[in-house]
Scaffold this active site. Sequence first.
Site, PDB file in Angstrom:
ATOM      1  N   SER A 156       0.851  -1.188   0.000  1.00 55.07           N
ATOM      2  CA  SER A 156       0.000   0.000   0.000  1.00 55.07           C
ATOM      3  C   SER A 156       0.886   1.238   0.000  1.00 55.07           C
ATOM      4  CB  SER A 156      -0.897   0.017   1.244  1.00 55.07           C
ATOM      5  OG  SER A 156      -1.586   1.245   1.364  1.00 55.07           O
ATOM      6  N   TYR A 169      -2.212  -0.178  10.288  1.00 53.67           N
ATOM      7  CA  TYR A 169      -2.233  -0.560   8.875  1.00 53.67           C
ATOM      8  C   TYR A 169      -0.950  -0.109   8.192  1.00 53.67           C
ATOM      9  CZ  TYR A 169      -3.948  -1.111   4.089  1.00 53.67           C
ATOM     10  OH  TYR A 169      -4.092  -1.480   2.771  1.00 53.67           O
TER      11      TYR A 169
END
Length: 288
Positions: A156, A169
């Site tokens: 990501s 995250y």
Amino acid sequence: MITDAEIQTALPALGPGNTAVITGAASGIGLAAARRLALMGMKIVLADIGGARLDDASRAVSAIAGGDAVLAVATDVSKADEVDLLAERAFGAFGDVSLLMNNAGVGNNPGKPWENRDAWKRLLDINFWGVVHGVEAFAPRMLASAKPGLIINTGSKQGITTPPGNLAYNVSKAGVKTYTEGLAHALRNEPGAHLAAHLLIPGFTFTGLTEGATEKPAGAWTGEQVVDFMLEYLTRGDFYILCPDNEAARPLDEKRMAWAIGDIIENRPALSRWHPDYKEPFAAYMKQ
């Protein structure tokens, strides 16, 4: 757009009859990849948490590839023994595996750095350790086959620029980035290896992780767009598959990433892009 024939010529691992194993395959990018690769004639192993979504995904992919070419395996990637069982079932059903896509992930925000230890551990166990478990279970046999193979780990941009909002995250995806870089280095130094690793870096994508959205936001790409982009850039041999979206083209991402690494080089405060003293310097930099 690049054709399937061109993709499969450049990437023999994705040839018809070969086997792809995809985690997080019941929705989003994983399901989009399963459908696309099934259309290319590959056998598909779908791994996800068991339940209706996995059953629905299996039926959808079977409608493309045929039931004999699809295997659905309920798998919690945070548990090494379940991923080992996934590997046993995949190799047992279809023989050699030529593509492993470690895509499973969750985005539940456990909060501040000093809160909710169990929720932090759960997120990291899935997003980071799930990737490690996948590599451990599949890479040795993929190497032993001496056939062309690919391992694609889903990272990501949040693991690179680490914006405030969901620290757990960010930490998990930063770990995936670093791990995949090291994996690629190890594989290219493995004698006789025909196995390569790649880092998929999606942009804003409408998936099951998209918080608060029941319909695709205008700025987001679909999972299908991400997969089409991934396949095209894999044929170029790119390790970092940096996807744009409908809000951010590559030049914008590059400037944000350059600013992030500049925090270290310039000895600016951590995450200076969001520091009040650097609001104007950052705005000026982005206009350059």
